[in-house]
Design an enzyme around this catalytic site. Structure first.
Site, PDB file in Angstrom:
ATOM      1  CD  GLU A  86      -7.859   3.236 -12.339  1.00 50.17           C
ATOM      2  OE1 GLU A  86      -6.922   4.035 -12.201  1.00 50.17           O
ATOM      3  OE2 GLU A  86      -8.983   3.458 -11.897  1.00 50.17           O
ATOM      4  CG  LEU A  87      -1.774   3.753 -15.412  1.00 49.44           C
ATOM      5  CD1 LEU A  87      -0.794   3.800 -16.571  1.00 49.44           C
ATOM      6  CD2 LEU A  87      -1.065   3.395 -14.113  1.00 49.44           C
ATOM      7  N   GLY A 132      -2.243   3.990  -9.924  1.00 47.34           N
ATOM      8  CA  GLY A 132      -1.471   5.176  -9.587  1.00 47.34           C
ATOM      9  C   GLY A 132      -1.258   6.066 -10.788  1.00 47.34           C
ATOM     10  CB  CYS A 165      -8.159   7.997 -11.599  1.00 45.62           C
ATOM     11  SG  CYS A 165      -6.591   7.795 -10.739  1.00 45.62           S
ATOM     12  CG  HIS A 189      -2.336   0.406   0.863  1.00 45.52           C
ATOM     13  ND1 HIS A 189      -2.612   1.470   0.024  1.00 45.52           N
ATOM     14  CD2 HIS A 189      -3.550  -0.096   1.224  1.00 45.52           C
ATOM     15  CE1 HIS A 189      -3.908   1.600  -0.113  1.00 45.52           C
ATOM     16  NE2 HIS A 189      -4.514   0.664   0.602  1.00 45.52           N
TER      17      HIS A 189
END
Length: 457
Positions: free
Chosen positions: A227-228, A205, A261, A154
């Site tokens: 997953e950006l 991130g 995001c 994490h």
């Protein structure tokens, strides 16, 4: 030492010791050992555990939610919702994993040929701070139900959240080594990715971080789901329900203080209704309360870190200097904590900072479009491709969806992640998919089985 700082006060609230190299090795070994047993369990046995974890979280939401509020500033009412959504994810995969991974019979020259979906081993999840529980379960629930084991690295700023998630599994009776947390500074994670015992990597991130992880995982020949970031467009056309659209876009822009995001970031408005939408957004954004995230009346909490707030302020001030109008906010407040005012930038153009960069905070950006075709052109004028929304007649919106280069599109509704539906991006917003039936297939061996004799020619 990992240090958690309350962003509403600037005070250190928790310090956690880093794992040594020996600690990391022991945890990976435990994960491998647990996998040898877990992969042989039935879907029913796996589901029983996930259901127990979900029940534990619901029963202890009053102690779990405040940890998020304390460590990363999420308003307490949103933190309660995140715990509930994480439990829903665990329940969803407990109920549907067996169906998602069922044998797929494919006709060939064999007497019988099919694909079966087998677990591959320990999966490493590298997670950010902005949704500590949800992102952990988005990665872990499908992986565990597929028969894999999980190691979670994490974000260094939310060690208490990591500890609490591990405790949820322990209290629910998870086998030793099944789900563990690695307490590491970010640079130390490369060695873990490269370790041959780690069989896949899930990363959420920044695009910069995702590029680094993808390069490391690719060189080690192992799958990675990324997953950006996103600079998500929301198109509002003249035939939209403007009151509903602006209600939803206001909410989307300020959830988690705008640190999401998939939040609506570039609101692209057809010229004929631009002034009306601008007035509605200004009215609704100005009514929001920024303040102590522990209070249930707070709509917008603090930015997670001072460097993130400074970056956001730079983007706002640069965009204003480039010619945009600042209708709300835009100034750093005095006092403790890393708060940033709800900000509305109008008349933003494609050559301006806030149009091109991802803004991670409560900053709404309004952009003029001549018509629907121009709105689509503006929506796609970005290196990102995570999510989008369209506000217009339903049939028209559905027809437009395929012209937007994003991983998901919502028509007349908020963009969100849902355990039942796949989520992910295109371009610099990521690789692969999470959630739904697609997400669980990312970390399995799709093994072809051919059974003879061959059919007569």
């Amino acid at each position: 030492m990992l240090k958690a700082v309350n962003p509403a006060t600037g005070e250190t609230v928790r310090e956690t010791s880093l794992d040594s190299e020996a600690d990391v090795n022991a945890k990976i070994e435990a994960s491998v050992a647990a996998f040898q047993k877990w992969k042989k369990t039935s879907f029913a046995e796996r589901a029983k555990l996930l259901k127990s974890v979900a029940a534990y979280m619901r029963e202890h939401v009053e102690t779990l939610a405040p940890i998020m509020t304390e460590e990363m500033g999420k308003p307490i009412k949103e933190a309660h919702g995140e715990v509930a959504k994480s439990a829903l994810c665990a329940d969803h995969y407990a109920d549907h994993a067996e169906g998602y991974l069922s044998r797929q019979v494919l006709e060939s020259d064999a007497s019988l040929s099919y694909v079966q979906h087998l677990p591959i081993g320990p999966i490493l999840g590298i997670l950010p701070w902005n949704a500590p529980f949800w992102l952990a379960f988005r990665f872990a629930a499908p992986s565990l139900m597929a028969g894999n084991t999980c190691l979670m690295k994490h974000d260094p700023h939310v060690p208490g959240c990591a500890e609490a998630i591990v405790e949820c599994f322990a209290k629910a009776g998870a086998p030793e080594g099944l789900f563990q947390a690695l307490y590491l500074e970010t640079p130390s994670v490369e060695a873990v990715i490269r370790d041959d015992r780690i069989r896949g990597v899930s990363f959420t991130g920044s695009s910069k971080g995702g590029s680094a992880v993808a390069g490391i995982a690719g060189s080690a020949i192992k799958p990675a789901v990324l997953e950006l970031g996103g600079s998500d467009p929301s198109i509002v056309l003249a035939d939209a329900d403007l009151d509903k659209a602006t209600d939803v876009l206001t909410l989307s822009r300020i959830i988690n203080a705008g640190q999401s995001c998939i939040a609506a970031k570039r609101i692209i408005i057809e010229e004929s209704i631009y002034d009306k939408v601008e007035a509605l957004m200004r009215e609704k954004l100005s009514a929001l309360k920024v303040g102590d995230p522990r209070e249930t009346t707070t709509d917008v909490g603090a930015i997670a870190r001072p460097d993130l707030r400074d970056q956001l302020h730079r983007q706002v001030q640069t965009t204003i200097s480039e010619g945009a109008d600042c209708l709300l906010g835009g100034e750093l407040p005095d006092g403790d904590g890393y708060f940033y005012p709800v900000t509305l930038l109008s008349n933003v153009k494609p050559d301006m900072c806030a149009f091109n960069e991802e803004t991670f905070g409560p900053v709404a950006v309004l952009v003029r479009a001549r018509d629907a075709d121009h709105a689509l052109e503006l929506a796609n004028d970005t290196r990102y491709g995570l999510a989008a929304s369209i506000w217009t007649d339903t049939d028209r919106g559905e027809a437009m969806a395929s012209s937007i280069d994003t991983g998901q599109v919502s028509i007349n509704g908020i963009v969100k992640t849902d355990p039942r539906l796949p989520s992910g991006g295109t371009k610099a917003s990521g690789l692969g998919r999470e959630l739904g039936p697609h997400g669980i297939l990312e970390f399995v061996n799709a093994q072809q089985v051919w059974i003879g004799p061959a059919k007569p020619a």
